[in-house]
Design a protein around this motif. Sequence first.
Motif, PDB file in Angstrom:
ATOM      1  N   GLU A  57       0.882  -1.158   0.000  1.00 22.15           N
ATOM      2  CA  GLU A  57       0.000   0.000   0.000  1.00 22.15           C
ATOM      3  C   GLU A  57       0.922   1.209   0.000  1.00 22.15           C
ATOM      4  O   GLU A  57       1.882   1.262   0.777  1.00 22.15           O
ATOM      5  CB  GLU A  57      -0.857  -0.026   1.262  1.00 22.15           C
ATOM      6  CG  GLU A  57      -1.911   1.026   1.333  1.00 22.15           C
ATOM      7  CD  GLU A  57      -2.797   0.848   2.567  1.00 22.15           C
ATOM      8  OE1 GLU A  57      -3.750   1.626   2.683  1.00 22.15           O
ATOM      9  OE2 GLU A  57      -2.537  -0.041   3.405  1.00 22.15           O
ATOM     10  N   THR A  87     -10.035  -1.354  -6.252  1.00 23.86           N
ATOM     11  CA  THR A  87     -11.090  -1.942  -5.439  1.00 23.86           C
ATOM     12  C   THR A  87     -12.307  -2.205  -6.326  1.00 23.86           C
ATOM     13  O   THR A  87     -12.392  -1.701  -7.458  1.00 23.86           O
ATOM     14  CB  THR A  87     -11.507  -0.992  -4.293  1.00 23.86           C
ATOM     15  OG1 THR A  87     -12.111   0.173  -4.881  1.00 23.86           O
ATOM     16  CG2 THR A  87     -10.323  -0.615  -3.410  1.00 23.86           C
ATOM     17  N   GLU A  90     -13.886   1.154  -7.054  1.00 22.49           N
ATOM     18  CA  GLU A  90     -13.153   1.895  -8.084  1.00 22.49           C
ATOM     19  C   GLU A  90     -13.443   1.331  -9.474  1.00 22.49           C
ATOM     20  O   GLU A  90     -13.610   2.081 -10.433  1.00 22.49           O
ATOM     21  CB  GLU A  90     -11.645   1.847  -7.805  1.00 22.49           C
ATOM     22  CG  GLU A  90     -11.229   2.666  -6.604  1.00 22.49           C
ATOM     23  CD  GLU A  90      -9.799   2.403  -6.169  1.00 22.49           C
ATOM     24  OE1 GLU A  90      -9.190   3.345  -5.624  1.00 22.49           O
ATOM     25  OE2 GLU A  90      -9.291   1.276  -6.356  1.00 22.49           O
TER      26      GLU A  90
END
Length: 108
Positions: A57, A87, A90
């Motif tokens: 991340e 995601t 998204e």
Amino acid sequence: MPLYLSRFSYTPETWARLIDHPEDRARAAQSYIESVGGKLHGFWYAFGTHDGYNLWEAPDDVSMAAVALAISAGGALSSFETTVLLTVDETLTALRAAEQVRYRPPGA
């Protein structure tokens, strides 16, 4: 923060060094991503096309690129590839936005 999946392979020389001096490389990977404000979510070795995988991340693409460039420049890897992960939300947003794109296939 965006998620990134990296696939890497060591050079034969790197494997030889690790055999002589086994080392937890997840700790090193964690320090690299933390240096740009990110987080390491996982580090795995594998059989197959790639020797290992990382789930990272990072604050943004530039931060992740900095880590990828530094690792690649180190010379211990024969390959290093990073994929930006989206995601589900998204992806749904992108699907809705795709409706507005007026794509024309070549020759059409």
